[in-house]
Design a protein around this motif. Structure first.
Motif, PDB file in Angstrom:
ATOM      1  N   LEU A   1       9.434  15.180   6.214  1.00 47.19           N
ATOM      2  CA  LEU A   1       8.811  14.972   4.909  1.00 47.19           C
ATOM      3  C   LEU A   1       9.042  13.514   4.496  1.00 47.19           C
ATOM      4  O   LEU A   1      10.140  13.142   4.072  1.00 47.19           O
ATOM      5  N   PRO A   2       8.031  12.646   4.624  1.00 42.89           N
ATOM      6  CA  PRO A   2       8.185  11.257   4.180  1.00 42.89           C
ATOM      7  C   PRO A   2       8.331  11.203   2.650  1.00 42.89           C
ATOM      8  O   PRO A   2       7.586  11.875   1.927  1.00 42.89           O
ATOM      9  N   VAL A   3       9.272  10.407   2.188  1.00 41.27           N
ATOM     10  CA  VAL A   3       9.548  10.307   0.751  1.00 41.27           C
ATOM     11  C   VAL A   3       9.086   8.941   0.255  1.00 41.27           C
ATOM     12  O   VAL A   3       9.615   7.900   0.657  1.00 41.27           O
ATOM     13  N   SER A   4       8.105   8.970  -0.648  1.00 46.60           N
ATOM     14  CA  SER A   4       7.439   7.742  -1.086  1.00 46.60           C
ATOM     15  C   SER A   4       7.853   7.289  -2.481  1.00 46.60           C
ATOM     16  O   SER A   4       7.151   6.498  -3.106  1.00 46.60           O
ATOM     17  N   LYS A   5       8.991   7.750  -2.972  1.00 48.04           N
ATOM     18  CA  LYS A   5       9.424   7.349  -4.315  1.00 48.04           C
ATOM     19  C   LYS A   5       9.561   5.834  -4.397  1.00 48.04           C
ATOM     20  O   LYS A   5      10.076   5.185  -3.475  1.00 48.04           O
ATOM     21  N   THR A   6       9.081   5.270  -5.471  1.00 46.71           N
ATOM     22  CA  THR A   6       9.072   3.836  -5.802  1.00 46.71           C
ATOM     23  C   THR A   6       8.098   3.017  -4.950  1.00 46.71           C
ATOM     24  O   THR A   6       7.952   1.820  -5.165  1.00 46.71           O
ATOM     25  N   VAL A   7       7.402   3.629  -4.007  1.00 46.56           N
ATOM     26  CA  VAL A   7       6.500   2.892  -3.123  1.00 46.56           C
ATOM     27  C   VAL A   7       5.149   2.693  -3.805  1.00 46.56           C
ATOM     28  O   VAL A   7       4.556   3.650  -4.308  1.00 46.56           O
ATOM     29  N   PRO A   8       4.614   1.466  -3.847  1.00 46.25           N
ATOM     30  CA  PRO A   8       3.310   1.213  -4.475  1.00 46.25           C
ATOM     31  C   PRO A   8       2.192   1.972  -3.775  1.00 46.25           C
ATOM     32  O   PRO A   8       2.250   2.241  -2.569  1.00 46.25           O
ATOM     33  N   GLU A   9       1.154   2.283  -4.544  1.00 44.05           N
ATOM     34  CA  GLU A   9       0.081   3.120  -4.023  1.00 44.05           C
ATOM     35  C   GLU A   9      -0.676   2.478  -2.863  1.00 44.05           C
ATOM     36  O   GLU A   9      -1.117   3.173  -1.943  1.00 44.05           O
ATOM     37  N   GLU A  10      -0.817   1.158  -2.872  1.00 41.31           N
ATOM     38  CA  GLU A  10      -1.561   0.521  -1.791  1.00 41.31           C
ATOM     39  C   GLU A  10      -0.850   0.689  -0.448  1.00 41.31           C
ATOM     40  O   GLU A  10      -1.488   0.800   0.599  1.00 41.31           O
ATOM     41  N   ARG A  11       0.466   0.717  -0.472  1.00 44.23           N
ATOM     42  CA  ARG A  11       1.207   0.963   0.764  1.00 44.23           C
ATOM     43  C   ARG A  11       1.163   2.431   1.155  1.00 44.23           C
ATOM     44  O   ARG A  11       1.167   2.757   2.349  1.00 44.23           O
ATOM     45  N   ILE A  12       1.115   3.309   0.172  1.00 47.69           N
ATOM     46  CA  ILE A  12       0.998   4.742   0.475  1.00 47.69           C
ATOM     47  C   ILE A  12      -0.306   5.022   1.206  1.00 47.69           C
ATOM     48  O   ILE A  12      -0.355   5.839   2.133  1.00 47.69           O
ATOM     49  N   VAL A  13      -1.377   4.348   0.805  1.00 45.55           N
ATOM     50  CA  VAL A  13      -2.662   4.525   1.494  1.00 45.55           C
ATOM     51  C   VAL A  13      -2.512   4.220   2.984  1.00 45.55           C
ATOM     52  O   VAL A  13      -3.005   4.957   3.846  1.00 45.55           O
ATOM     53  N   ASN A  14      -1.804   3.153   3.306  1.00 46.34           N
ATOM     54  CA  ASN A  14      -1.606   2.793   4.707  1.00 46.34           C
ATOM     55  C   ASN A  14      -0.703   3.791   5.423  1.00 46.34           C
ATOM     56  O   ASN A  14      -0.895   4.079   6.613  1.00 46.34           O
ATOM     57  N   ALA A  15       0.275   4.339   4.703  1.00 49.78           N
ATOM     58  CA  ALA A  15       1.143   5.348   5.302  1.00 49.78           C
ATOM     59  C   ALA A  15       0.358   6.605   5.659  1.00 49.78           C
ATOM     60  O   ALA A  15       0.564   7.210   6.722  1.00 49.78           O
ATOM     61  N   VAL A  16      -0.547   6.996   4.772  1.00 51.84           N
ATOM     62  CA  VAL A  16      -1.383   8.170   5.047  1.00 51.84           C
ATOM     63  C   VAL A  16      -2.310   7.897   6.228  1.00 51.84           C
ATOM     64  O   VAL A  16      -2.498   8.746   7.109  1.00 51.84           O
ATOM     65  N   THR A  17      -2.868   6.702   6.277  1.00 52.76           N
ATOM     66  CA  THR A  17      -3.709   6.322   7.414  1.00 52.76           C
ATOM     67  C   THR A  17      -2.922   6.392   8.721  1.00 52.76           C
ATOM     68  O   THR A  17      -3.461   6.766   9.769  1.00 52.76           O
ATOM     69  N   ALA A  18      -1.639   6.067   8.644  1.00 53.85           N
ATOM     70  CA  ALA A  18      -0.782   6.081   9.825  1.00 53.85           C
ATOM     71  C   ALA A  18      -0.372   7.484  10.250  1.00 53.85           C
ATOM     72  O   ALA A  18       0.196   7.650  11.330  1.00 53.85           O
ATOM     73  N   GLY A  19      -0.624   8.474   9.387  1.00 50.95           N
ATOM     74  CA  GLY A  19      -0.316   9.837   9.794  1.00 50.95           C
ATOM     75  C   GLY A  19       0.450  10.695   8.815  1.00 50.95           C
ATOM     76  O   GLY A  19       0.673  11.885   9.065  1.00 50.95           O
ATOM     77  N   CYS A  20       0.886  10.155   7.686  1.00 53.08           N
ATOM     78  CA  CYS A  20       1.597  10.964   6.699  1.00 53.08           C
ATOM     79  C   CYS A  20       0.621  11.917   6.003  1.00 53.08           C
ATOM     80  O   CYS A  20      -0.343  11.452   5.393  1.00 53.08           O
ATOM     81  N   ARG A  21       0.873  13.182   6.091  1.00 54.47           N
ATOM     82  CA  ARG A  21      -0.012  14.170   5.466  1.00 54.47           C
ATOM     83  C   ARG A  21       0.643  14.901   4.306  1.00 54.47           C
ATOM     84  O   ARG A  21       0.012  15.691   3.616  1.00 54.47           O
ATOM     85  N   GLU A  22       1.916  14.660   4.092  1.00 50.28           N
ATOM     86  CA  GLU A  22       2.623  15.164   2.919  1.00 50.28           C
ATOM     87  C   GLU A  22       3.639  14.121   2.504  1.00 50.28           C
ATOM     88  O   GLU A  22       4.171  13.387   3.344  1.00 50.28           O
TER      89      GLU A  22
END
Length: 256
Positions: A49-70
């Motif tokens: 379970l990747p934890v994205s607390k404090t991470v800006p949304e633009e970086r989250i978009v790239n994390a999801v593109t890389a494979g994070c689905r939750e």
């Protein structure tokens, strides 16, 4: 800042581009696999379970593109904002931090999972809000296995009583137990926290397996997830090893 914080914060480089996230995810998964094999377990039984607390949304978009689905978030307000702003992404949100009852409506509206159920009051509030919107929610019961006043979670002795009450709330699907270990590099102090949660789960399974659902164990974060897997974790909540070091260490962030 604890010794563990100071030792770990510097070792995580910030992931920005999609390839950064792919590289970090692959490295974490490799360590998950290795830890599972050391324990004689199937790596497929351990969920990341990747934890994205404090991470800006633009970086989250790239994390999801890389494979994070939750993605896991501690703060309900932060999770709600990100869920709304990133609604076009194929991602499920898990709330893993302490919940005040006045925020139960928000969790009931968007969360795919809640991992920090620690009181009957929160269970009642969540169930009422979930019933109103016609949803069900996977939940983990949080146990304080480190005996620290600074951490949320049930006292281990209080766990059986709460579990016996939860079947009264039809919208809550109990999936297992969650804990936070001591923030320390001392394996001999951290390991007992994970071992205790596993023993509590096993005890419930023996006495009344219907109360524990899948019997999952959500334990282990960036600094100790390999140890947690060796002790039976089925879900590791990894933030900094995927996204990069946070300015505020975990020992300061939890449990507020």
């Amino acid at each position: 800042m604890t010794d563990a914080d100071s030792a770990n914060t510097g070792q995580y480089t910030t992931a920005v581009e999609v390839e950064d996230f792919r590289r970090n995810l692959a490295a974490v998964q490799a360590k998950i696999d290795a830890a599972a094999h050391r324990a004689g377990r199937d790596p497929g039984d351990v969920r990341l379970l990747p934890v994205s607390k404090t991470v800006p949304e633009e970086r989250i978009v790239n994390a999801v593109t890389a494979g994070c689905r939750e993605l896991g978030e501690n703060k309900v307000q932060e999770a709600k904002r990100k869920h709304g702003n990133l609604a076009d992404l194929d991602v499920s949100w898990s709330v893993i931090g302490h919940l005040q009852t006045n925020k139960a409506k928000d969790v009931a509206a968007f969360a795919g999972e809640f991992q920090a159920l620690d009181s009957l009051r929160v269970a009642e509030a969540l169930d009422r809000r979930l019933q109103a919107v016609g949803r069900e929610l996977d939940v983990y019961v949080q146990v304080n296995t480190s005996d620290e006043e600074s951490k949320y979670g049930l006292d281990p002795d209080e766990l059986p009583a709460l579990l016996k009450q939860l079947p009264n709330f039809s919208s809550l699907r109990v999936r297992g137990l969650m804990t936070l270990a001591l923030f320390s590099d001392d394996v001999d102090r951290v390991r007992p926290c994970f071992r205790l949660l596993r023993e509590l789960r096993d005890r419930v399974r023996e006495e009344n397996p219907d109360l524990i659902g899948d019997g999952g164990l959500s334990m282990g974060m960036s600094g100790d997830y390999e140890l947690a897997i060796e002790e039976g974790s089925t879900c590791v909540r990894v933030g900094q090893a995927i996204f990069g070091a946070r300015a505020t260490p975990d020992s300061m962030y939890w449990p507020s």
